[in-house]
Write an enzyme that holds these catalytic residues in place. Structure first.
Site, short mmCIF file in Angstrom:
data_model
loop_
_atom_site.label_atom_id
_atom_site.label_comp_id
_atom_site.label_asym_id
_atom_site.label_seq_id
_atom_site.Cartn_x
_atom_site.Cartn_y
_atom_site.Cartn_z
N GLU A 76 21.09 -18.06 -46.72
CA GLU A 76 20.97 -17.81 -48.15
C GLU A 76 19.67 -17.09 -48.49
O GLU A 76 19.66 -16.16 -49.30
CB GLU A 76 21.04 -19.14 -48.90
CG GLU A 76 20.70 -19.07 -50.38
CD GLU A 76 21.76 -18.36 -51.20
OE1 GLU A 76 21.47 -17.98 -52.34
OE2 GLU A 76 22.89 -18.17 -50.69
N ASP A 77 18.55 -17.51 -47.86
CA ASP A 77 17.24 -17.08 -48.34
C ASP A 77 16.47 -16.17 -47.37
O ASP A 77 15.35 -15.76 -47.67
CB ASP A 77 16.36 -18.30 -48.63
CG ASP A 77 16.94 -19.15 -49.76
OD1 ASP A 77 17.54 -18.57 -50.68
OD2 ASP A 77 16.79 -20.38 -49.71
#
Length: 746
Positions: A76-77
């Site tokens: 996700e990051d």
């Protein structure tokens, strides 16, 4: 912040042969990917996955699950990809990390339709592999512990989502310790003032009663030693949110609460639980109605304990929970405490929640609701009801145990047994006695459902039941019944149109044109015609596109294919083949059909009927006409209604109808009257007295002062028929204060 070596040491305490290489590899990869990223608090971002992994280590989970926790934010990051994680850690860990990435994107407090769909996705992900839920809950717990660093508007959304979804979901999975902490942290954000007030009172109470708690612990421990029973006694203070919820639900003040402190008695075996209970009950009095045996009848989340409340030492009410050490582990950590996992090691072999688990059974039943076909809002309501409600346990006459939310009725019980049982329910016996269907069930009730093959669940049941399953089933049954009415009406309307053109009509003949009209099946099309959403001429042209219309002289009613739709309210609907030349005269539409014509029954004039009255009402004896309304079936108007002028240019919407009253089963019908009377004390009372004496029911009343001395009173009434209404008007005109009385047509 927990250190990597500390994380490994935690795992080694319960798993000496820990796969340290896997944990170190996951840590190094996450550290490299997150790099110099920081959290809202300013801490290095890697501190978050480490803390999440630490929470899972406290729950004694396998190293593969803890590795997922270390990696859960990488896709996700950071620049990490699923393919890269699959290559380094195996497809199983990669699949879980990707699943957590998708869950992170879900907004569970958005508008209802989107929220419901996102909740579906969340539960489907959990049902695929329970480790997704365990990592997500640990992730949410750490985020809640550091929520003060998040902007206020985002903080409120996260806390609401936690309170509405994640905390009750943790409870349903048996993770009571996780649920309590999540609730407490969310409560602190959502209602900080109440949290501070209750926390302050609890602190004062704890200080004042510290000696009392130790005294009770010592007395109970001494009593068990005296009886030769090995037991650990530990007192604890209830959480602020638990206190707040009890104050709200029972409308109590803090000072009225008598069980702020609870005591857990931990013994070695199940038999010792009952022995400890007997020892306590022989020494102190039991508070009636406060005993629950969740060992013989566990909760759906596998929770097992005996609950009892006694008037104990110092004449204090003391709440006790008696359980074994294993029961205590399950009560605190739920599914994570079960020995239900295959030790996957570095291979990351897929693990799943045991099919024997009650928590899994609840989750499976909830997932099954996805395939029923309810709309998203129904699913959301069903799931939230199941998440939040406490339970009662009832039995069928054959001894089958049925768990229901507290406050459930025999109708809920019937639908819990089977949807067909609920749909055909007409009554219930509770413990051998016939009782109303609105009766609230209690623990231990034996419920026998009385059934009828002709029963259709009334829409009003939806307001009585408390389970989402029952509400969804009632809505489906109601929709099906109404659809059947509209379908029958639509078939008759099409028969009129096809007969007028001299063409045959059959359901099979309509099938080839379904796709052209945008409907999936014939019944949907017929219902749309009955609701006025599709004109019969459009259907005819779709079936016979080359038909050349020829004008014919109107035939006698008996030759035009007249038919009757008989309603429970006493109406017969006639659909003659009227030509356009007849539209100018309303009277021409009121020629009655032959009295021996067959009739199709329609359920009465309620909110779910295909037949409704116009705003001014109509009563037997009125000359009436029906107007086909788009999406609403037929609206009935008296022939004098000024509303009918709006439909003069739409002849296809006019439906000829007449009254057909069953004298043995009379109904009241709506009508409006306008009374102009002198504005003086007692006038309204005189008028109301005459109305009541005449066996007329007043639905509503509006009053307007039209002059210094006169007031207009408009009454919405329910009368038997036109004769009854005329008699009432005559009686009202005889009153001295009354100036005029007239019928209101709308």
């Amino acid at each position: 912040m927990i250190r990597q070596y500390e994380l490994v040491e935690r795992v080694q305490k319960y798993k000496p042969d820990v796969n340290e290489a896997l944990l170190n590899k996951a840590y190094v990869y996450a550290m490299q990917k997150h790099g110099k990223q920081t959290r809202a608090s300013g801490d290095p971002y890697i501190s978050h996955p480490l803390e999440v992994a630490g929470i899972l280590a406290e729950m004694r989970l396998t190293e593969s699950t803890i590795a997922v926790a270390l990696l859960h934010d990488t896709i996700e990051d950071t620049s990490a990809t699923r393919a890269e994680i699959d290559e380094l850690f195996g497809e199983d860990i990669g699949r879980l990390v990707e699943g957590l990435t998708k869950i992170k994107k879900l907004d569970l407090v958005s508008k209802r339709a989107k929220q419901a769909e996102n909740l579906r996705k969340l539960l489907l992900a959990i049902s695929d592999d329970v480790r997704v839920l365990l990592v997500k809950l640990a992730d949410r717990l750490h985020n809640m512990r550091t929520l003060e660093h998040v902007p206020a508007e985002k903080r409120a959304r996260i806390a609401t989502e936690t309170m509405e979804i994640y905390a009750p979901l943790a409870g349903r999975m048996g993770m009571q310790g996780m649920r309590e902490e999540l609730e407490e942290l969310a409560f602190k954000t959502i209602n900080g003032e109440a949290y501070d007030t209750i926390s302050g009172k609890l602190a004062e109470l704890s200080t004042a009663n510290r000696d009392l708690i130790h005294t009770i612990e010592d007395e109970l421990s001494a009593l068990f030693r005296q009886e030769g029973l090995e037991a650990k006694v530990k007192g604890r203070q209830k959480k602020a949110y638990s206190i707040f919820r009890k104050m709200e639900s029972k409308s109590l003040s803090f000072e009225q609460l008598s069980d702020v402190f609870g005591f857990r008695i931990i013994v070695n075996t199940e038999a010792d639980c009952y022995r400890a209970l007997g020892i306590v009950h022989m020494r102190w009095s039991v508070v009636p109605g406060r005993f629950k045996d969740y060992i013989s009848t566990p909760k759906q989340n596998d929770y097992r304990s005996i609950h009892t409340t006694i008037v104990g030492p110092s004449r204090q009410r003391v709440e006790l929970q008696v359980r074994t050490g294993q029961m205590h582990e399950i009560a605190e950590h739920g599914v994570a405490a079960h020995a239900l996992y295959k030790d996957a090691g570095s291979s990351g072999e897929s693990v799943a929640l045991s099919k024997d688990s009650r928590a899994y059974s609840w989750l499976r039943q909830t997932i099954e609701a996805l395939s029923i076909g309810d709309n998203p809002e129904d699913f959301l309501e069903h799931t939230k009801l199941e998440l939040f409600q406490d339970q009662v346990f009832c039995f069928t006459p054959k001894g089958q145990l049925i768990a229901l939310p507290r406050g459930a009725t025999p109708i809920d019980f019937a639908y819990a047994v089977h949807t067909d049982v609920g749909d055909t329910c007409v009554g219930a016996k509770i413990n051998g006695r016939i009782m109303p269907l609105v009766t609230r069930l209690t623990n231990g009730d034996e419920v026998e459902i009385l059934r009828s093959g002709v029963q259709v669940p009334p829409p009003a049941w939806e307001e009585i039941v408390v389970t989402g399953k029952a509400r969804a089933a009632i809505r489906r049954a109601t929709k099906t019944a109404v659809r059947k009415q509209y379908s029958g009406l639509g078939m008759r309307i099409l028969e009129r149109t096809f007969n007028r053109a001299g063409k045959p009509l059959s359901r099979d003949g309509l099938k080839p044109i379904m796709h052209r009209l945008g409907y999936k099946d014939v019944e949907d099309l017929l219902a749309a015609v009955g609701r006025g959403e599709v004109s019969s001429e459009d259907v005819f042209r779709a079936v016979y596109p080359n038909h050349q219309e020829t004008r014919v002289s109107p035939a006698k009613p008996a030759d035009e294919g007249w038919f009757n739709l008989r309603s429970a309210a006493g109406l017969i609907f006639k659909l003659p083949g009227l030509g356009k030349s007849q539209k100018s005269s309303r009277a021409s539409r009121l020629i009655g059909p032959s009295p021996d014509m067959d009739a199709m029954p329609i359920r009465g004039m309620d909110d779910n009927s295909v037949v409704r009255f116009g705003p001014g009402g109509a009563v037997p004896g009125d000359r009436i006409v029906g107007i086909l309304e788009k999406g609403a079936g037929i609206t009935v108007y008296p022939i004098q209604s000024p509303e009918l002028t709006k439909f003069d240019d739409e002849p296809n919407r006019w439906i000829d109808i007449r009254w057909d009253i069953d004298e043995n089963n009379k109904n009241r019908f709506p009508a409006q009257i306008l009374v102009t009377a002198i504005n003086a004390p007692g006038t309204l009372a005189e008028v109301a007295q005459v109305i009541a004496t005449s066996d007329t029911n007043i639905q509503s009343l509006s009053m307007v002062r039209v002059a210094a001395d006169f007031t207009e009173m408009q009454f919405d009434l329910q009368v038997w028929d036109l004769k009854h209404l005329i008699q009432l008007v005559t009686e009202l005109k005889r009153l001295d204060p009354v100036s005029t009385v007239e019928r209101v047509y709308q």
